[in-house]
Design a protein around this motif. Structure first.
Motif, PDB file in Angstrom:
ATOM      1  N   GLY A 244     -22.715  26.115  -2.714  1.00  0.00           N
ATOM      2  CA  GLY A 244     -23.274  27.124  -1.818  1.00  0.00           C
ATOM      3  C   GLY A 244     -24.519  26.639  -1.101  1.00  0.00           C
ATOM      4  O   GLY A 244     -25.168  25.675  -1.498  1.00  0.00           O
ATOM      5  N   TRP A 245     -24.889  27.359  -0.019  1.00  0.00           N
ATOM      6  CA  TRP A 245     -25.991  26.908   0.832  1.00  0.00           C
ATOM      7  C   TRP A 245     -27.330  26.901   0.107  1.00  0.00           C
ATOM      8  O   TRP A 245     -28.230  26.141   0.479  1.00  0.00           O
ATOM      9  N   ARG A 246     -27.504  27.733  -0.917  1.00  0.00           N
ATOM     10  CA  ARG A 246     -28.792  27.760  -1.616  1.00  0.00           C
ATOM     11  C   ARG A 246     -29.106  26.415  -2.255  1.00  0.00           C
ATOM     12  O   ARG A 246     -30.284  26.050  -2.408  1.00  0.00           O
ATOM     13  N   TRP A 247     -28.087  25.646  -2.595  1.00  0.00           N
ATOM     14  CA  TRP A 247     -28.308  24.346  -3.215  1.00  0.00           C
ATOM     15  C   TRP A 247     -28.793  23.296  -2.224  1.00  0.00           C
ATOM     16  O   TRP A 247     -29.277  22.236  -2.630  1.00  0.00           O
ATOM     17  N   VAL A 248     -28.708  23.595  -0.938  1.00  0.00           N
ATOM     18  CA  VAL A 248     -29.331  22.720   0.055  1.00  0.00           C
ATOM     19  C   VAL A 248     -30.837  22.631  -0.193  1.00  0.00           C
ATOM     20  O   VAL A 248     -31.466  21.597   0.053  1.00  0.00           O
ATOM     21  N   PHE A 249     -31.414  23.713  -0.705  1.00  0.00           N
ATOM     22  CA  PHE A 249     -32.845  23.742  -1.012  1.00  0.00           C
ATOM     23  C   PHE A 249     -33.118  23.391  -2.476  1.00  0.00           C
ATOM     24  O   PHE A 249     -34.065  22.666  -2.781  1.00  0.00           O
ATOM     25  N   LEU A 250     -32.313  23.898  -3.378  1.00  0.00           N
ATOM     26  CA  LEU A 250     -32.546  23.660  -4.797  1.00  0.00           C
ATOM     27  C   LEU A 250     -32.370  22.195  -5.176  1.00  0.00           C
ATOM     28  O   LEU A 250     -32.967  21.733  -6.162  1.00  0.00           O
ATOM     29  N   ILE A 251     -31.583  21.443  -4.396  1.00  0.00           N
ATOM     30  CA  ILE A 251     -31.368  20.027  -4.699  1.00  0.00           C
ATOM     31  C   ILE A 251     -32.658  19.230  -4.590  1.00  0.00           C
ATOM     32  O   ILE A 251     -32.778  18.116  -5.121  1.00  0.00           O
ATOM     33  N   ASN A 252     -33.678  19.801  -3.916  1.00  0.00           N
ATOM     34  CA  ASN A 252     -34.957  19.101  -3.763  1.00  0.00           C
ATOM     35  C   ASN A 252     -35.750  19.032  -5.067  1.00  0.00           C
ATOM     36  O   ASN A 252     -36.649  18.181  -5.205  1.00  0.00           O
ATOM     37  N   LEU A 253     -35.476  19.902  -6.022  1.00  0.00           N
ATOM     38  CA  LEU A 253     -36.346  20.032  -7.194  1.00  0.00           C
ATOM     39  C   LEU A 253     -36.321  18.809  -8.113  1.00  0.00           C
ATOM     40  O   LEU A 253     -37.388  18.312  -8.496  1.00  0.00           O
ATOM     41  N   PRO A 254     -35.154  18.266  -8.510  1.00  0.00           N
ATOM     42  CA  PRO A 254     -35.184  17.094  -9.408  1.00  0.00           C
ATOM     43  C   PRO A 254     -35.882  15.874  -8.807  1.00  0.00           C
ATOM     44  O   PRO A 254     -36.748  15.281  -9.477  1.00  0.00           O
TER      45      PRO A 254
END
Length: 497
Positions: free
Chosen positions: A172-182
């Motif tokens: 989903g599109w929210r992971w476009v942003f959440l992928i930045n965390l690690p």
């Protein structure tokens, strides 16, 4: 970190510390590069999920560019004042927390605010990553370190559309942003453990060094924000007070910005640098060409998904040729410009890009990739290859070497500001209404008009380059240009640390 081999200005690239420094700077700059390419791919899905109109999608892009363009010069000076590693780490943490807020945003309004916060983090970490390399590495290794940083960052930008499309179609599109965390967490840990702090002249953190022009940054950002708001609101509200008042306020704030910068002893934007004719001319060329680029990449991914009917992954993959060509050929373009001068590349490059954008009008309903989309993207990519490295080299050559970092920062900020205005103004100029992206036929018609407008901007940029570019370039190819493939702005140069 007490060993002399790890002191600022003495780290060698082939040491373990050198590799750690390179890793953390690539991770940090890679976050911003990925963000500049993956978010556009997700826009149609974000719009459907959050019930957002075209104006909201414009703000999702522009909120980030607004704070980034308005604060990037200030971000570099903060590193000089308080320590480059410290400000870089703060920028990465800030960017990560804003990315988390983007990923959990319940509506478009919260997402837009979070994107603005992301831009603040980007303004701190983007100039800081390259400044760290320039300040930490031994002078004999700096060019190689910048070249490696540029190449690895180029790979990050090139894979961005693929990663974005895969995430949007998958989790989903929210992971476009959440992928930045690690990667942000790893970047901070490595920076705190392995990267030495650096300050000009061996000073200590907190010493009053460098420019610290908060009022100038605020006036510049608010001026851009007001004008952007007026342009985005115009299709829905027409010539009402909601449009006219912010437009006038934005212009008045722009005048105030120029006035304040002209009176400060240490301004964020020294106005006297624009007295250099070549520098001013090349920045005007930058405004035109990067306005066209930003408008194109904002609208093309929507066109490929809404009108052509491709998935987010297919649309992201479709755009790969432009960034791959820049990744593979930018160094050769820079060397060619050294031999023949920048005037011809800065004229031919925009014209090739204009042809590529006109060819993209073939990307309508039922388009076949190899026949209707790929030719335009290949021509566009070749035009960007011819253009970007000579443009940056000409900017740097137009000023004294001691002002290279300032000149590059101004050019980078000018490109981002041009993109900000283009994303706001182009849909208005092309006749796109608030719900245009929900109607494939209506969007396709206005997309064709938008491509004509983008091509016109590029032709104007080419004509200005032919008429104004005269100054000789330096005899070296700047390593930060060798593998540059960002499509939203020219590469930054840190100048002399």
């Amino acid at each position: 970190m007490s060993d002399s081999a790890t002191e600022a200005g003495a780290v060698r690239l082939r040491t373990s510390v050198g590799r750690w420094v390179l890793l953390t700077t690539v991770l940090g700059s890679g976050l911003a590069l990925l963000d500049s390419t993956v978010v556009n791919v997700a826009l149609p899905h974000i719009g459907r999920d959050l019930d957002a109109d075209l104006g909201a999608l414009q703000w999702i892009v522009n909120a980030y560019m607004l704070t980034l363009a308005g604060l990037i010069l200030l971000g570099g000076s903060l590193g000089d004042r308080y320590g480059r590693r410290r400000v870089f780490v703060i920028g990465v943490v800030w960017f990560a927390l804003a990315s988390l807020l983007c990923g959990v945003a319940p509506d478009a309004e919260v997402l837009i605010a979070a994107r603005a916060l992301q831009g603040v983090g980007g303004a701190l970490l983007t100039p800081g990553s390259l400044a760290l390399i320039q300040a930490v590495f031994h002078p004999d290794d700096r060019a190689a370190a910048v070249g490696a940083w540029s190449g690895l960052g180029g790979v990050a930008a090139a894979v961005g559309p693929f990663v974005g499309g895969w995430l949007v179609d998958g989790p989903g599109w929210r992971w476009v942003f959440l992928i930045n965390l690690p990667p942000a967490a790893l970047c901070v840990l490595v920076a705190l453990r392995h990267v030495p702090e650096t300050l000009p002249d061996g000073g200590t953190a907190g010493a009053p060094r460098g420019r610290y022009d908060v009022s100038g940054a605020a006036l510049g950002a608010l001026s851009l924000a007001a004008v952007t708001y007026a342009l985005i609101a115009a299709p829905d509200r027409g010539a009402s007070a909601w449009v006219i008042v912010p437009a006038v306020v934005g212009l008045l704030l722009g005048v105030a910005f120029v006035y304040v910068e002209g009176r400060r002893d240490e301004p964020m934007l020294p106005l006297e640098v624009f007295g250099i004719r070549q520098f001013s001319a090349i920045n005007i060329v930058t405004l035109f060409v990067y306005a066209a680029f930003s408008g194109f990449f904002f609208l093309s991914v929507i066109q490929l998904q809404v009108v052509v009917g491709w998935s987010a992954l297919e649309a992201g993959m479709a755009l790969l040729p432009t960034t791959v060509l820049m990744l593979l050929l930018s160094a050769r373009s820079g060397r060619m410009a050294q031999r023949i001068g920048a005037r011809i590349p800065l004229t031919v490059g925009p014209l090739l890009c204009a042809v590529g954008m006109l060819l993209m009008t073939r990307a309508g309903a039922g388009a076949v990739y190899w026949r209707d989309v790929l030719p335009g993207l290949l021509v566009l990519g070749l035009g960007m290859v011819v253009l970007v490295a000579p443009l940056t080299a000409t900017v740097l050559a137009s000023v004294d070497v001691t002002r290279a970092g300032l000149a590059s920062g101004i050019n980078n900020a000018a490109a981002r500001a041009a993109g900000l205005i283009a994303v706001a103004a182009l849909p208005l100029a092309a006749g796109m209404g608030p719900d245009a992206y929900r109607d494939p036929q209506a969007f396709s018609r206005t997309f064709d008009r938008a491509m004509l407008l983008c091509a016109g901007l590029l032709v104007v940029g080419a004509a200005l380059a032919w008429a104004t570019v005269r100054a000789p370039e330096r005899r070296v190819c700047h390593p930060e240009c060798e593998y540059h493939c960002g499509v939203t702005s020219p590469p930054l140069d840190p100048g002399d640390a």
